[in-house]
Design a protein around this motif. Structure first.
Motif, PDB file in Angstrom:
ATOM      1  N   PRO A  42       0.812  -1.226   0.000  1.00 28.71           N
ATOM      2  CA  PRO A  42       0.000   0.000   0.000  1.00 28.71           C
ATOM      3  C   PRO A  42       0.842   1.273   0.000  1.00 28.71           C
ATOM      4  CG  PRO A  42      -0.846  -1.578   1.598  1.00 28.71           C
ATOM      5  CD  PRO A  42       0.473  -2.096   1.144  1.00 28.71           C
ATOM      6  N   ARG A  43       2.079   1.181   0.514  1.00 29.17           N
ATOM      7  CA  ARG A  43       2.938   2.369   0.539  1.00 29.17           C
ATOM      8  C   ARG A  43       3.316   2.817  -0.873  1.00 29.17           C
ATOM      9  NH1 ARG A  43       5.681  -0.697   5.164  1.00 29.17           N
ATOM     10  NH2 ARG A  43       4.833   0.277   7.039  1.00 29.17           N
ATOM     11  N   LEU A  44       3.389   1.854  -1.801  1.00 32.23           N
ATOM     12  CA  LEU A  44       3.691   2.231  -3.179  1.00 32.23           C
ATOM     13  C   LEU A  44       2.590   3.101  -3.769  1.00 32.23           C
ATOM     14  CD1 LEU A  44       5.134  -1.133  -4.579  1.00 32.23           C
ATOM     15  CD2 LEU A  44       6.389   0.857  -3.708  1.00 32.23           C
ATOM     16  N   ASP A  45       1.351   2.822  -3.371  1.00 35.08           N
ATOM     17  CA  ASP A  45       0.244   3.675  -3.814  1.00 35.08           C
ATOM     18  C   ASP A  45       0.358   5.063  -3.205  1.00 35.08           C
ATOM     19  OD1 ASP A  45      -1.257   1.750  -5.434  1.00 35.08           O
ATOM     20  OD2 ASP A  45      -1.643   0.723  -3.540  1.00 35.08           O
ATOM     21  N   GLU A  46       0.693   5.126  -1.919  1.00 39.43           N
ATOM     22  CA  GLU A  46       0.867   6.426  -1.257  1.00 39.43           C
ATOM     23  C   GLU A  46       1.990   7.225  -1.897  1.00 39.43           C
ATOM     24  OE1 GLU A  46       1.133   6.171   3.056  1.00 39.43           O
ATOM     25  OE2 GLU A  46       0.195   4.194   2.986  1.00 39.43           O
ATOM     26  N   LEU A  47       3.030   6.533  -2.361  1.00 32.61           N
ATOM     27  CA  LEU A  47       4.178   7.199  -2.976  1.00 32.61           C
ATOM     28  C   LEU A  47       3.934   7.587  -4.428  1.00 32.61           C
ATOM     29  CD1 LEU A  47       6.888   4.761  -1.573  1.00 32.61           C
ATOM     30  CD2 LEU A  47       6.752   7.198  -1.032  1.00 32.61           C
ATOM     31  N   ARG A  65       1.326  -1.916 -11.414  1.00 28.47           N
ATOM     32  CA  ARG A  65       0.922  -2.232 -10.040  1.00 28.47           C
ATOM     33  C   ARG A  65       0.732  -3.738  -9.869  1.00 28.47           C
ATOM     34  NH1 ARG A  65      -3.587  -2.736  -6.658  1.00 28.47           N
ATOM     35  NH2 ARG A  65      -3.415  -1.544  -4.711  1.00 28.47           N
ATOM     36  N   ALA A  66       0.126  -4.388 -10.864  1.00 21.89           N
ATOM     37  CA  ALA A  66      -0.130  -5.820 -10.768  1.00 21.89           C
ATOM     38  C   ALA A  66       1.171  -6.620 -10.703  1.00 21.89           C
ATOM     39  CB  ALA A  66      -0.970  -6.277 -11.962  1.00 21.89           C
ATOM     40  N   VAL A  67       2.163  -6.254 -11.531  1.00 21.05           N
ATOM     41  CA  VAL A  67       3.405  -7.020 -11.510  1.00 21.05           C
ATOM     42  C   VAL A  67       4.192  -6.760 -10.230  1.00 21.05           C
ATOM     43  CG1 VAL A  67       3.589  -7.176 -14.016  1.00 21.05           C
ATOM     44  CG2 VAL A  67       4.672  -5.268 -12.833  1.00 21.05           C
ATOM     45  N   ALA A  68       4.139  -5.536  -9.705  1.00 18.09           N
ATOM     46  CA  ALA A  68       4.832  -5.242  -8.450  1.00 18.09           C
ATOM     47  C   ALA A  68       4.259  -6.082  -7.313  1.00 18.09           C
ATOM     48  CB  ALA A  68       4.728  -3.749  -8.122  1.00 18.09           C
ATOM     49  N   HIS A  69       2.942  -6.208  -7.262  1.00 17.52           N
ATOM     50  CA  HIS A  69       2.315  -7.031  -6.233  1.00 17.52           C
ATOM     51  C   HIS A  69       2.706  -8.499  -6.406  1.00 17.52           C
ATOM     52  CE1 HIS A  69      -0.878  -4.438  -4.194  1.00 17.52           C
ATOM     53  NE2 HIS A  69      -0.190  -3.602  -4.954  1.00 17.52           N
ATOM     54  N   GLU A  86       2.908 -21.758  -4.604  1.00 17.96           N
ATOM     55  CA  GLU A  86       2.241 -21.424  -3.353  1.00 17.96           C
ATOM     56  C   GLU A  86       2.317 -19.935  -3.020  1.00 17.96           C
ATOM     57  OE1 GLU A  86       2.755 -25.248  -0.522  1.00 17.96           O
ATOM     58  OE2 GLU A  86       4.662 -24.354  -1.138  1.00 17.96           O
ATOM     59  N   SER A  87       2.797 -19.126  -3.955  1.00 14.38           N
ATOM     60  CA  SER A  87       2.957 -17.697  -3.697  1.00 14.38           C
ATOM     61  C   SER A  87       1.641 -16.936  -3.744  1.00 14.38           C
ATOM     62  CB  SER A  87       3.919 -17.088  -4.718  1.00 14.38           C
ATOM     63  OG  SER A  87       3.369 -17.155  -6.024  1.00 14.38           O
ATOM     64  N   GLY A  88       0.616 -17.562  -4.291  1.00 12.37           N
ATOM     65  CA  GLY A  88      -0.664 -16.876  -4.435  1.00 12.37           C
ATOM     66  C   GLY A  88      -0.827 -16.242  -5.793  1.00 12.37           C
ATOM     67  N   VAL A  89       0.266 -16.124  -6.543  1.00  9.34           N
ATOM     68  CA  VAL A  89       0.189 -15.539  -7.881  1.00  9.34           C
ATOM     69  C   VAL A  89       0.753 -16.488  -8.929  1.00  9.34           C
ATOM     70  CG1 VAL A  89       0.245 -13.140  -7.132  1.00  9.34           C
ATOM     71  CG2 VAL A  89       2.394 -14.354  -7.496  1.00  9.34           C
ATOM     72  N   GLY A  90       1.429 -17.548  -8.461  1.00 10.34           N
ATOM     73  CA  GLY A  90       1.929 -18.559  -9.387  1.00 10.34           C
ATOM     74  C   GLY A  90       3.151 -18.116 -10.166  1.00 10.34           C
ATOM     75  N   ASP A  91       3.813 -19.092 -10.763  1.00  4.86           N
ATOM     76  CA  ASP A  91       4.965 -18.834 -11.614  1.00  4.86           C
ATOM     77  C   ASP A  91       5.203 -20.089 -12.430  1.00  4.86           C
ATOM     78  OD1 ASP A  91       7.298 -18.223 -12.865  1.00  4.86           O
ATOM     79  OD2 ASP A  91       8.364 -17.551 -11.100  1.00  4.86           O
ATOM     80  N   PRO A  92       4.649 -20.161 -13.634  1.00  2.00           N
ATOM     81  CA  PRO A  92       4.712 -21.403 -14.415  1.00  2.00           C
ATOM     82  C   PRO A  92       6.127 -21.860 -14.735  1.00  2.00           C
ATOM     83  CG  PRO A  92       3.940 -19.560 -15.760  1.00  2.00           C
ATOM     84  CD  PRO A  92       3.922 -19.103 -14.347  1.00  2.00           C
ATOM     85  N   GLU A  93       7.102 -20.934 -14.810  1.00  3.47           N
ATOM     86  CA  GLU A  93       8.469 -21.314 -15.112  1.00  3.47           C
ATOM     87  C   GLU A  93       9.318 -21.490 -13.859  1.00  3.47           C
ATOM     88  OE1 GLU A  93       9.446 -18.063 -17.873  1.00  3.47           O
ATOM     89  OE2 GLU A  93       9.560 -19.598 -19.429  1.00  3.47           O
ATOM     90  N   SER A  94       8.689 -21.296 -12.692  1.00  6.44           N
ATOM     91  CA  SER A  94       9.392 -21.415 -11.408  1.00  6.44           C
ATOM     92  C   SER A  94      10.631 -20.530 -11.354  1.00  6.44           C
ATOM     93  CB  SER A  94       9.782 -22.880 -11.141  1.00  6.44           C
ATOM     94  OG  SER A  94       8.617 -23.657 -10.983  1.00  6.44           O
ATOM     95  N   ARG A  95      10.549 -19.362 -11.949  1.00 13.36           N
ATOM     96  CA  ARG A  95      11.637 -18.392 -11.855  1.00 13.36           C
ATOM     97  C   ARG A  95      11.349 -17.486 -10.671  1.00 13.36           C
ATOM     98  NH1 ARG A  95      13.176 -16.756 -18.135  1.00 13.36           N
ATOM     99  NH2 ARG A  95      13.709 -18.864 -18.787  1.00 13.36           N
TER     100      ARG A  95
END
Length: 362
Positions: A42-47, A65-69, A86-95
């Motif tokens: 949320p601080r990124l939004d304030e900034l 904003r979406a990629v930063a989150h 298990e990150s909640g956003v996934g990563d198909p290439e496991s990078r």
């Protein structure tokens, strides 16, 4: 870096990323970095950190904003030993991704208050993303609040993050390549990256939409390799001090001392065979160092006056390696041979038996 053991010098490095990482804090002169948390988002939004995103990264504010989150959530998951899925956003290439919050306790406007007091000293974030263990490659990106751009913060933090990225395990990530992708109109970032030693390796034509001018623009890809990057010179180019206890810096200093010893030995041998005096050699070294200092200022251009002035301060940026550092234990690869000053690309001479085409980057 992680729970893995140090790799012997004669053994192929493990190309599997560790299941868990301890993200280190990194100290700078103007800022310091700590692992980013979900609470920092949320601080990124304030900034107003996503202001003018299309010009800086080529994305619209919503996408930025979406990629930063996503990056922060992936970083937190990795630090907790969770799988990429298990990150909640996934990563198909496991990078994997590492995210640091950028903090400052400075009062640069002299109003008697810490600049980022309302956001708990946070002024932005810096990321190592697309961390590919197999290729030993990572991408670096900086995200700063609207009011904290153009003050030299990136020049303070980026060389230190890259030092950690390139340092051998367990001191660092052991990356082979670090790269960036910059819209062609973002000339300020291009200047900073080139000053750090990045060279243009490709262009994605019309890859981005320039909403401000209503036309497409190119995306410039730049990179630097582990045997080209010199953390000491990168800091010196920006007039920044070496901070010895930062991750990876002891390895860099140990290798530098080793390289200096080789240079001195070569010069002594040369004097014995050619009869040149020691004073002449010292004068040559002084002139060479002064030339590099000038190069650093010229490459910075007018984008950051504070950093340019700082480069004239004649700061000591190459202290001796700590007494407890054993040179033989270091696997840092770059050398420090005599260089010919080049305004366009002094860092290109740092590679070990590596030739790169420089024409297209000029």
């Amino acid at each position: 870096m992680s729970e893995t053991a140090e790799t012997p010098l004669n053994q192929e490095p493990n190309r599997e990323l560790p299941p868990r990482i301890d993200i280190p804090e990194i100290k700078g002169e103007m800022v310091h970095l700590r692992p980013a948390t979900i609470e920092d988002l949320p601080r990124l939004d304030e900034l107003d950190a996503y202001y003018n995103a299309s010009r800086i990264t080529g994305k619209d504010a919503q996408a930025e904003r979406a990629v930063a989150h996503a990056w922060v959530r992936r970083s937190v998951a990795w630090s907790q030993g969770l799988a990429a899925s298990e990150s909640g956003v996934g990563d198909p290439e496991s990078r994997r991704t590492i995210a640091w919050a950028v903090l400052t306790d400075s009062d640069h406007d002299d109003d008697g208050r810490i600049d980022a007091e309302t956001t708990d000293n946070v002024i932005g974030m810096v990321f190592l993303i697309d961390i590919d263990g197999w290729a030993r490659s990572a991408r670096i990106q900086v995200l700063l609040g609207k009011d904290y751009r153009g003050r030299g913060y990136s020049r303070d933090m980026m060389p230190r993050v890259m030092t950690y990225g390139f340092a051998p395990e367990p001191a660092g990530l052991g990356m082979h390549r670090i790269w960036v992708a910059v819209p062609e109109k973002n000339t300020r970032s291009l200047s900073v990256y080139q000053s750090l030693g990045f060279v243009q390796s490709g262009t994605s034509r019309d890859a981005l939409w320039d909403a401000e001018n209503g036309k497409y623009q190119d995306l410039i890809v730049l990179d630097t390799l582990f045997d080209e990057y010199d953390p000491i010179r990168s800091l010196d180019a920006f007039g920044m001090h070496v901070i010895e206890d930062n991750p990876g810096m002891r390895e860099a200093l140990a290798m530098r001392e080793h390289s200096i010893a080789i240079q001195q030995n070569n010069r002594e041998t040369s004097r014995e065979t050619s009869g040149r005096s020691g004073d002449d050699t010292s004068d040559n070294d002084r002139l060479r160092d002064e030339a590099f200092a000038r190069i650093g200022v010229e490459l910075n251009g007018d984008d950051d006056d504070a950093a340019a002035h700082a480069a004239d301060d004649k700061r000591e940026t190459s202290p001796s390696a700590p007494s407890d550092t054993v040179e033989g234990d270091s696997t840092w690869p770059y050398g420090q041979s005599d260089r010919k000053p080049s305004k366009n690309a002094w860092w290109r001479n740092l590679g070990l038996s590596r030739k790169r085409d420089t024409e297209e980057s000029r």
